[in-house]
Design a protein around this motif. Structure first.
Motif, mmCIF file in Angstrom:
data_model
loop_
_atom_site.group_PDB
_atom_site.id
_atom_site.type_symbol
_atom_site.label_atom_id
_atom_site.label_comp_id
_atom_site.label_asym_id
_atom_site.label_seq_id
_atom_site.Cartn_x
_atom_site.Cartn_y
_atom_site.Cartn_z
ATOM 1 N N VAL A 226 0.835 -1.211 0.000
ATOM 2 C CA VAL A 226 0.000 0.000 0.000
ATOM 3 C C VAL A 226 0.863 1.252 0.000
ATOM 4 C CG1 VAL A 226 -1.706 1.329 1.314
ATOM 5 C CG2 VAL A 226 -1.936 -1.150 1.130
ATOM 6 N N ILE A 227 1.830 1.302 0.904
ATOM 7 C CA ILE A 227 2.665 2.500 1.042
ATOM 8 C C ILE A 227 3.525 2.715 -0.195
ATOM 9 C CG2 ILE A 227 4.462 3.607 2.408
ATOM 10 C CD1 ILE A 227 1.689 3.388 3.765
ATOM 11 N N GLU A 228 4.057 1.629 -0.745
ATOM 12 C CA GLU A 228 4.897 1.737 -1.948
ATOM 13 C C GLU A 228 4.093 2.258 -3.132
ATOM 14 O OE1 GLU A 228 7.763 1.638 -4.850
ATOM 15 O OE2 GLU A 228 7.973 1.654 -2.669
ATOM 16 N N ASP A 229 2.878 1.730 -3.323
ATOM 17 C CA ASP A 229 2.041 2.177 -4.435
ATOM 18 C C ASP A 229 1.714 3.662 -4.327
ATOM 19 O OD1 ASP A 229 2.002 -0.337 -5.519
ATOM 20 O OD2 ASP A 229 -0.042 -0.821 -4.890
ATOM 21 N N ARG A 230 1.551 4.156 -3.107
ATOM 22 C CA ARG A 230 1.117 5.534 -2.907
ATOM 23 C C ARG A 230 2.282 6.525 -2.865
ATOM 24 N NH1 ARG A 230 -3.514 6.715 -1.882
ATOM 25 N NH2 ARG A 230 -2.961 8.542 -0.632
ATOM 26 N N HIS A 231 3.479 6.041 -2.651
ATOM 27 C CA HIS A 231 4.640 6.918 -2.494
ATOM 28 C C HIS A 231 4.840 7.790 -3.732
ATOM 29 C CE1 HIS A 231 8.415 8.439 -1.134
ATOM 30 N NE2 HIS A 231 9.094 7.867 -2.111
ATOM 31 N N GLY A 232 4.775 9.090 -3.534
ATOM 32 C CA GLY A 232 4.951 10.026 -4.641
ATOM 33 C C GLY A 232 3.718 10.224 -5.498
ATOM 34 N N ASN A 233 2.656 9.444 -5.215
ATOM 35 C CA ASN A 233 1.435 9.527 -6.024
ATOM 36 C C ASN A 233 0.219 10.004 -5.226
ATOM 37 O OD1 ASN A 233 2.631 8.395 -8.445
ATOM 38 N ND2 ASN A 233 2.688 6.454 -7.339
ATOM 39 N N GLY A 234 0.304 9.955 -3.913
ATOM 40 C CA GLY A 234 -0.820 10.352 -3.072
ATOM 41 C C GLY A 234 -0.332 10.650 -1.673
ATOM 42 N N SER A 235 -1.207 11.230 -0.869
ATOM 43 C CA SER A 235 -0.858 11.609 0.501
ATOM 44 C C SER A 235 -1.499 10.653 1.502
ATOM 45 C CB SER A 235 -1.330 13.033 0.786
ATOM 46 O OG SER A 235 -0.672 13.970 -0.053
ATOM 47 N N THR A 236 -0.863 10.521 2.643
ATOM 48 C CA THR A 236 -1.375 9.664 3.699
ATOM 49 C C THR A 236 -1.377 10.431 5.017
ATOM 50 O OG1 THR A 236 -0.477 7.703 2.591
ATOM 51 C CG2 THR A 236 -1.094 7.468 4.904
ATOM 52 N N ILE A 237 -2.494 10.372 5.742
ATOM 53 C CA ILE A 237 -2.576 10.916 7.091
ATOM 54 C C ILE A 237 -2.527 9.738 8.056
ATOM 55 C CG2 ILE A 237 -3.966 12.178 8.771
ATOM 56 C CD1 ILE A 237 -5.325 13.629 6.486
ATOM 57 N N ILE A 238 -1.633 9.804 9.022
ATOM 58 C CA ILE A 238 -1.514 8.730 10.008
ATOM 59 C C ILE A 238 -1.681 9.306 11.407
ATOM 60 C CG2 ILE A 238 0.118 7.135 11.107
ATOM 61 C CD1 ILE A 238 1.167 6.442 8.406
ATOM 62 N N THR A 239 -2.471 8.626 12.239
ATOM 63 C CA THR A 239 -2.546 8.988 13.649
ATOM 64 C C THR A 239 -1.986 7.842 14.479
ATOM 65 O OG1 THR A 239 -4.689 8.038 14.328
ATOM 66 C CG2 THR A 239 -4.753 10.117 13.103
ATOM 67 N N SER A 240 -1.286 8.196 15.545
ATOM 68 C CA SER A 240 -0.684 7.163 16.395
ATOM 69 C C SER A 240 -0.465 7.691 17.807
ATOM 70 C CB SER A 240 0.651 6.706 15.814
ATOM 71 O OG SER A 240 1.268 5.743 16.648
ATOM 72 N N GLN A 241 -0.665 6.815 18.779
ATOM 73 C CA GLN A 241 -0.332 7.169 20.159
ATOM 74 C C GLN A 241 1.171 7.130 20.389
ATOM 75 O OE1 GLN A 241 -2.614 5.137 23.235
ATOM 76 N NE2 GLN A 241 -4.310 4.799 21.816
ATOM 77 N N LEU A 242 1.881 6.456 19.499
ATOM 78 C CA LEU A 242 3.326 6.319 19.642
ATOM 79 C C LEU A 242 4.062 7.393 18.864
ATOM 80 C CD1 LEU A 242 3.784 2.474 19.095
ATOM 81 C CD2 LEU A 242 3.833 3.683 21.270
ATOM 82 N N PRO A 243 5.132 7.960 19.414
ATOM 83 C CA PRO A 243 6.002 8.844 18.627
ATOM 84 C C PRO A 243 6.562 8.063 17.440
ATOM 85 C CG PRO A 243 6.549 8.950 20.977
ATOM 86 C CD PRO A 243 5.603 7.798 20.806
ATOM 87 N N SER A 244 6.838 8.746 16.370
ATOM 88 C CA SER A 244 7.273 8.056 15.143
ATOM 89 C C SER A 244 8.579 7.288 15.324
ATOM 90 C CB SER A 244 7.406 9.055 13.995
ATOM 91 O OG SER A 244 8.317 10.087 14.329
ATOM 92 N N ASN A 245 9.402 7.677 16.309
ATOM 93 C CA ASN A 245 10.662 6.941 16.511
ATOM 94 C C ASN A 245 10.443 5.576 17.162
ATOM 95 O OD1 ASN A 245 9.940 8.063 18.965
ATOM 96 N ND2 ASN A 245 12.023 8.632 19.549
ATOM 97 N N HIS A 246 9.180 5.263 17.533
ATOM 98 C CA HIS A 246 8.864 3.934 18.072
ATOM 99 C C HIS A 246 8.101 3.068 17.061
ATOM 100 C CE1 HIS A 246 10.245 4.521 22.188
ATOM 101 N NE2 HIS A 246 9.699 5.725 22.154
#
Length: 205
Positions: free
Chosen positions: A143-163
């Motif tokens: 999913v992420i590979e297909d969308r890379h450079g072709n669309g935007s993604t919004i992600i929500t997470s309780q974890l900081p991105s470094n985790h």
């Protein structure tokens, strides 16, 4: 008459896009709470509401403790994107992974991947609640590979991105997924107590 028909057609398109998005919350950017002490900057949200990040296929990452309004903000941004006639679809990560697994079982996997790839904006809520299994990592990478450079993604997470790396599991796939998500993203980090807790206290008064 021409202006009226154009306005009516635009409104119908917006309504179709909003219905197709299947937001968890019908959030409105005008109702975002900037008074609660959670580190949310009005100017940052105002910039995101312009939707220039969609034009550039950039991502938006919303992190912070449970109850700080990440889902509401994500849905509000998605709602504004629909109003500006971008295509959006909301998923909780667990539901997205389930939909991909079911699509494999019924033979519609390639079709679903193509549908996800065509979206202007994919909203993935509750990222990182559980560690991913091997097949889930592979599906998410597709999913992420297909969308890379072709669309935007919004992600929500309780974890900081470094985790996020440890939750994805496999180091190689984690590197590949996160490289595509993080390097081209707006990062909004929220903090503080749950807004639900505050509302519960008010209700008890």
């Amino acid at each position: 008459l021409v202006d009226s028909e154009t306005s009516s057609r635009d409104l119908r398109k917006q309504q179709r896009l909003l219905k197709a998005a299947k937001f968890k919350i019908m959030a409105n950017a005008k109702e975002i709470n900037y008074q609660h002490p959670r580190g949310l900057k009005r100017e940052v949200i105002a910039q995101l509401l312009q939707c220039d990040w969609l034009t550039k296929s950039q991502n938006v990452l919303l992190t912070g403790p449970c109850g700080t309004g990440k889902t509401y903000i994500a849905c509000a941004l998605g709602h504004e994107a629909c109003v500006k006639e971008w295509s959006v679809k909301y998923f909780r990560l667990s539901r997205l992974l389930l939909a991909l697994a079911q699509a494999k079982a019924d033979g519609s996997y390639i079709k679903l991947l193509a549908q996800l790839a065509k979206l202007d904006c994919l909203v993935i809520d509750d990222w990182g609640l559980d560690a991913l299994k091997r097949q889930q990592r592979m599906d998410l990478m597709e999913v992420i590979e297909d969308r890379h450079g072709n669309g935007s993604t919004i992600i929500t997470s309780q974890l900081p991105s470094n985790h996020w790396h440890e939750k994805i599991g496999d180091p190689t796939l984690a590197d590949a997924i996160l490289d595509r998500l993080l390097h081209n993203a707006y990062k909004v980090s929220l903090k503080g107590e749950s807004m639900r807790k505050k509302q519960a206290n008010l209700d008890q008064l």
